[in-house]
Design an enzyme around this catalytic site. Structure first.
Site, mmCIF file in Angstrom:
data_model
loop_
_atom_site.group_PDB
_atom_site.id
_atom_site.type_symbol
_atom_site.label_atom_id
_atom_site.label_comp_id
_atom_site.label_asym_id
_atom_site.label_seq_id
_atom_site.Cartn_x
_atom_site.Cartn_y
_atom_site.Cartn_z
ATOM 1 N N SER A 46 8.216 -42.815 7.229
ATOM 2 C CA SER A 46 8.822 -41.584 7.752
ATOM 3 C C SER A 46 8.490 -40.406 6.843
ATOM 4 O O SER A 46 8.206 -40.582 5.654
ATOM 5 C CB SER A 46 10.336 -41.734 7.827
HETATM 6 N N1 SAH Z 1 11.633 -47.498 6.255
HETATM 7 C C1 SAH Z 1 10.188 -47.623 6.341
HETATM 8 C C2 SAH Z 1 9.632 -47.103 7.648
HETATM 9 C C3 SAH Z 1 9.552 -48.211 8.555
HETATM 10 S S1 SAH Z 1 8.836 -48.005 10.142
HETATM 11 C C4 SAH Z 1 9.479 -47.002 5.168
HETATM 12 O O1 SAH Z 1 10.130 -46.390 4.316
HETATM 13 O O2 SAH Z 1 8.258 -47.163 5.106
HETATM 14 C C5 SAH Z 1 9.873 -49.172 10.972
HETATM 15 C C6 SAH Z 1 9.731 -50.602 10.538
HETATM 16 O O3 SAH Z 1 10.676 -51.352 11.296
HETATM 17 C C7 SAH Z 1 8.349 -51.224 10.831
HETATM 18 O O4 SAH Z 1 7.802 -51.701 9.647
HETATM 19 C C8 SAH Z 1 8.676 -52.323 11.827
HETATM 20 O O5 SAH Z 1 7.858 -53.475 11.672
HETATM 21 C C9 SAH Z 1 10.128 -52.642 11.499
HETATM 22 N N2 SAH Z 1 10.880 -53.315 12.554
HETATM 23 C C10 SAH Z 1 10.827 -53.107 13.905
HETATM 24 N N3 SAH Z 1 11.679 -53.948 14.542
HETATM 25 C C11 SAH Z 1 12.300 -54.685 13.580
HETATM 26 C C12 SAH Z 1 13.288 -55.735 13.600
HETATM 27 N N4 SAH Z 1 13.801 -56.199 14.732
HETATM 28 N N5 SAH Z 1 13.666 -56.266 12.409
HETATM 29 C C13 SAH Z 1 13.153 -55.828 11.227
HETATM 30 N N6 SAH Z 1 12.223 -54.845 11.152
HETATM 31 C C14 SAH Z 1 11.792 -54.291 12.310
#
Ligand code: SAH
Length: 210
Positions: free
Chosen positions: A60
């Site tokens: 993000s």
């Molecule tokens: N907080 C992160 C941004 C993540 S983007 C950072 O600082 O980089 C969102 C993430 O959520 C992705 O990596 C995706 O794989 C994960 N995601 C999506 N659905 C999910 C679920 N059901 N359980 C765990 N992670 C999930």
């Protein structure tokens, strides 16, 4: 391009964008964001951009991370925080500066490995990562005083709301026909209070593990 000066310019920009919590600004001044993105993108790490982290996922923008952290803290010290969607681990690193313990779940195993490496390189020792479907949360560690979910869903998974402590808050991008908005759900002694905040753009919360 990745110096402390560049990072401080990012902090000034966050201030001008309305981020007020000095603890959040200090945490973001401390954590080297460029460590969390691929080397080819390191020079852009401090711009107000979301960036690709592989596997179709994104880190993000600094403003979004700051805003979610500010909402999660609500001006109070944090003990135990749960993050859903570890990605590259940057949001977990910021939370780890502000909470005693951070637990973070990610459904893509390769991203968990990457995030572990990044957090180690950034010297963060109080973030605990788990490969799994975040829909279930971590009942063994609950209750949490804040839950930050960084993937969009039409509503908060029930198990996560149950794992919030009374007085705790869950922050997540809520998807609807009108796009996505940050949603804050606070658990009170009487139930759950929901507030709709800024418009945002996140990848979707997916079922199962990748
Ligand atoms: N907080 C992160 C941004 C993540 S983007 C950072 O600082 O980089 C969102 C993430 O959520 C992705 O990596 C995706 O794989 C994960 N995601 C999506 N659905 C999910 C679920 N059901 N359980 C765990 N992670 C999930």
């Amino acid at each position: 391009m990745t110096s402390q000066r560049t990072r401080l310019r990012m902090i000034e920009r966050l201030r001008s964008q309305g981020i007020r919590d000095e603890m959040v600004l200090a945490a973001m001044a401390e954590v080297p964001r460029h460590i969390f993105v691929d080397e080819a993108l390191a020079s852009r790490a401090y711009e107000d951009l979301s960036l690709p982290i592989g596997f179709g996922q994104t880190i993000s923008s600094p403003h979004t991370v700051a805003r979610m952290t500010e909402l999660a803290r609500a001006g109070q010290p944090l003990q135990k925080v749960l993050e859903i969607g570890t990605g590259c681990g940057y949001q977990a690193a910021i939370l780890a500066k502000l909470a005693k313990q951070v637990y973070s779940m990610e459904r893509i195993a390769a991203l968990i490995r990457k995030a572990r490496r990044n957090l180690r390189d950034a010297g963060v020792a109080n973030a605990h990562l788990r490969h799994g479907d975040g829909h279930a949360g971590m009942s063994g560690v609950a209750p949490f005083d804040a839950i930050v979910m960084t993937a969009a869903a039409t509503r908060a998974p029930e198990a996560l709301l149950e794992q919030l402590d009374v007085g705790g808050r869950m922050i997540f991008p809520m998807a609807s026909n009108h796009g996505q908005h940050l949603c804050v759900i606070e658990r009170t002694g009487r139930g759950y209070l929901e507030r709709r905040m800024d418009a945002v753009k996140f990848v979707p919360l997916l079922p199962g593990v990748g």
